[in-house]
Write an enzyme that holds these catalytic residues in place. Sequence first.
Site, short mmCIF file in Angstrom:
data_model
loop_
_atom_site.label_atom_id
_atom_site.label_comp_id
_atom_site.label_asym_id
_atom_site.label_seq_id
_atom_site.Cartn_x
_atom_site.Cartn_y
_atom_site.Cartn_z
CB THR A 144 -10.47 20.96 -22.59
OG1 THR A 144 -11.52 20.46 -23.40
CG2 THR A 144 -9.51 21.75 -23.45
CB SER A 179 -12.08 27.15 -30.24
OG SER A 179 -11.82 26.81 -28.88
CE LYS A 185 -9.48 24.96 -20.09
NZ LYS A 185 -9.48 25.29 -18.67
P1 NAD Z 1 -17.85 28.30 -15.63
O1 NAD Z 1 -17.71 29.43 -16.57
O2 NAD Z 1 -19.21 27.91 -15.20
O3 NAD Z 1 -16.97 28.57 -14.32
C1 NAD Z 1 -15.72 29.19 -14.36
C2 NAD Z 1 -15.65 30.14 -13.18
O4 NAD Z 1 -14.38 30.78 -13.18
C3 NAD Z 1 -16.71 31.24 -13.25
O5 NAD Z 1 -17.44 31.30 -12.04
C4 NAD Z 1 -15.91 32.52 -13.51
O6 NAD Z 1 -16.49 33.65 -12.90
C5 NAD Z 1 -14.54 32.17 -12.92
N1 NAD Z 1 -13.42 32.86 -13.55
C6 NAD Z 1 -13.13 32.95 -14.88
N2 NAD Z 1 -12.01 33.67 -15.06
C7 NAD Z 1 -11.56 34.03 -13.83
C8 NAD Z 1 -10.45 34.79 -13.36
N3 NAD Z 1 -9.57 35.32 -14.21
N4 NAD Z 1 -10.30 34.97 -12.02
C9 NAD Z 1 -11.19 34.44 -11.15
N5 NAD Z 1 -12.27 33.73 -11.54
C10 NAD Z 1 -12.45 33.53 -12.86
O7 NAD Z 1 -17.09 27.05 -16.30
P2 NAD Z 1 -17.20 25.50 -15.94
O8 NAD Z 1 -18.09 24.87 -16.91
O9 NAD Z 1 -17.43 25.35 -14.48
O10 NAD Z 1 -15.71 25.05 -16.29
C11 NAD Z 1 -14.71 25.08 -15.29
C12 NAD Z 1 -13.38 24.66 -15.88
O11 NAD Z 1 -13.48 23.33 -16.40
C13 NAD Z 1 -12.89 25.54 -17.03
O12 NAD Z 1 -11.51 25.73 -16.89
C14 NAD Z 1 -13.21 24.72 -18.27
O13 NAD Z 1 -12.29 25.02 -19.27
C15 NAD Z 1 -13.08 23.31 -17.76
N6 NAD Z 1 -13.93 22.37 -18.50
C16 NAD Z 1 -15.29 22.52 -18.50
C17 NAD Z 1 -16.10 21.62 -19.21
C18 NAD Z 1 -17.59 21.74 -19.28
O14 NAD Z 1 -18.22 20.97 -20.03
N7 NAD Z 1 -18.22 22.65 -18.54
C19 NAD Z 1 -15.48 20.56 -19.88
C20 NAD Z 1 -14.09 20.44 -19.86
C21 NAD Z 1 -13.31 21.35 -19.16
N1 USQ Z 2 -22.58 20.83 -30.99
C1 USQ Z 2 -23.70 20.59 -31.74
N2 USQ Z 2 -24.85 21.24 -31.40
C2 USQ Z 2 -24.93 22.09 -30.33
C3 USQ Z 2 -23.78 22.31 -29.56
C4 USQ Z 2 -22.62 21.67 -29.92
O1 USQ Z 2 -23.69 19.82 -32.70
O2 USQ Z 2 -26.01 22.64 -30.10
C5 USQ Z 2 -21.33 20.12 -31.32
C6 USQ Z 2 -20.14 21.04 -31.57
O3 USQ Z 2 -20.08 21.44 -32.92
C7 USQ Z 2 -18.98 20.15 -31.14
C8 USQ Z 2 -19.57 19.28 -30.03
O4 USQ Z 2 -20.99 19.36 -30.18
O5 USQ Z 2 -18.63 19.30 -32.19
C9 USQ Z 2 -19.20 19.75 -28.63
O6 USQ Z 2 -19.56 21.11 -28.50
P1 USQ Z 2 -19.89 21.72 -27.05
O7 USQ Z 2 -20.34 23.13 -27.24
O8 USQ Z 2 -20.75 20.80 -26.29
O9 USQ Z 2 -18.46 21.62 -26.36
P2 USQ Z 2 -17.11 22.41 -26.63
O10 USQ Z 2 -17.28 23.62 -27.44
O11 USQ Z 2 -16.08 21.43 -27.09
O12 USQ Z 2 -16.74 22.92 -25.17
C10 USQ Z 2 -17.21 22.27 -23.98
C11 USQ Z 2 -16.93 23.23 -22.83
C12 USQ Z 2 -15.42 23.45 -22.74
C13 USQ Z 2 -14.71 22.11 -22.62
C14 USQ Z 2 -15.09 21.16 -23.75
C15 USQ Z 2 -14.60 19.76 -23.53
O13 USQ Z 2 -17.60 24.46 -23.04
O14 USQ Z 2 -15.14 24.25 -21.61
O15 USQ Z 2 -13.34 22.31 -22.66
O16 USQ Z 2 -16.54 21.05 -23.79
S1 USQ Z 2 -14.09 18.99 -25.03
O17 USQ Z 2 -15.18 19.11 -26.01
O18 USQ Z 2 -13.80 17.60 -24.75
O19 USQ Z 2 -12.93 19.72 -25.49
#
Ligand code: NAD
Ligand code: USQ
Length: 382
Positions: A144, A179, A185
């Site tokens: 991330t 966090s 990560k």
């Molecule tokens: P998500 O929660 O929708 O999907 C994650 C999936 O992994 C789920 O289906 C869950 O059941 C499965 N899972 C969790 N722990 C597991 C385990 N121990 N064994 C097997 N399955 C397991 O999350 P997402 O939004 O699809 O994110 C996917 C990945 O991308 C994460 O690693 C997250 O940190 C990363 N990521 C997401 C975002 C975002 O904005 N969604 C941004 C940056 C990075």
């Molecule tokens: N935020 C607001 N209002 C909201 C939600 C969020 O102001 O209603 C702010 C938060 O305080 C933060 C920023 O928006 O400053 C991003 O928050 P977020 O909840 O959109 O994202 P974050 O908690 O950082 O996590 C999400 C995904 C995580 C991923 C990450 C990418 O849940 O899995 O790793 O985005 S990054 O932010 O680049 O680390």
Amino acid sequence: MNIIIAGGDGFCGWPTALYLSKQGHDVSIIDNMARRKWDVELHSNSITPIADLEDRVEKWKELTGREIRTYEGDLNHYDFLKQVLVKEKPDAFVHFAEQRSAPYSMIDREHAVFTQVNNVVGNLNVLYGIKEIVPDCHLIKLGTMGEYGTPNIPIEEGYIEIEHKGRKDTLPYPKQPGSFYHLSKVHDSHNIMFTCKVWGIRATDLNQGVVYGLETEETKMDPLLTNRLDYDGVFGTALNRFIIQSTIGHDLTVYGKGGQTRGFLNIRDTVRCIEIAAEHPADRGEFRVFNQFTEEFSVLDLANKVKKVAQEEGFNTDIAHLENPRVELEEHYFHAENTKLRELGLEPHLLTDEVIRDILKAVMNHKNRVIEENVLPGVSWK
Ligand code: NAD
Ligand code: USQ
């Protein structure tokens, strides 16, 4: 290519599995369905109704003739993971399968411990599994952008050249995560880097920004293939949350001043980035880091963009500056490099008013599913 998508039932993993399957890859999914259980725990839901994984893959086969094999199980159970690796002998292992919510990891001690054990041990098992069973397999790991935090200098892609007391070196970029989730990560990245060095693992760490959007060409093919979309204060992320809030007449929940700036990308680019990484594997022993986002926005920029489009669509949308439940800078410098994926062929889908309008129209159909009590943030960092 034989590709395992761990976390293939989730928001990023499901569309990636479909996309790679359509591109002709032999895809299988590992998932323990934990994400669906966390919805039950939090009394929350995806705004879009999502079909069971078995129904999803059956529909995909019916529509395309392509099979996606599924393995329901936990990466923390090493015997299970080993059996899948022995059976599939993957060329690439795409690892999405972690607890990915920062607020969830900050609920209390139990949730912090769970997040770090689930993520760090699961990833360590994947590294051991690759070493013992498929040493040539390319690990494509979702990291991330939040690993870096918000330093007052430009963020490089994984490494920084440093001159110190007359000597120079290229070192891992400093990490200042915000966090217990983001910290997990960082711990993963260190473990991967170490095993690349000592065991010759080939790995790409994709430091992804916040993902927005809902559908891809593939998930749009049938309602049974629809992707999940989170809006609640724990799993919902900034832009998607604002769009959904506008459709239910809720003020857009900007935390504090809203100057928090992050990298963002469309879910359509997430799936393509994974394909690019898979098609250009890291070398044996290489720990490669790509910053996976396409544009930078402040939270307030995003709220203003959503407000404009929502008002054009007839909604009476306003922005509320809530007391920030997180401990983070609300006004800061932010500029991160993101050239490596573009150099390998990524053509970004940028955030236009039309993109926001499309997501807004798609969620409108499901707005009666929103549980309003879940919209405001309920987890404090302090
Ligand atoms: P998500 O929660 O929708 O999907 C994650 C999936 O992994 C789920 O289906 C869950 O059941 C499965 N899972 C969790 N722990 C597991 C385990 N121990 N064994 C097997 N399955 C397991 O999350 P997402 O939004 O699809 O994110 C996917 C990945 O991308 C994460 O690693 C997250 O940190 C990363 N990521 C997401 C975002 C975002 O904005 N969604 C941004 C940056 C990075
Ligand atoms: N935020 C607001 N209002 C909201 C939600 C969020 O102001 O209603 C702010 C938060 O305080 C933060 C920023 O928006 O400053 C991003 O928050 P977020 O909840 O959109 O994202 P974050 O908690 O950082 O996590 C999400 C995904 C995580 C991923 C990450 C990418 O849940 O899995 O790793 O985005 S990054 O932010 O680049 O680390």
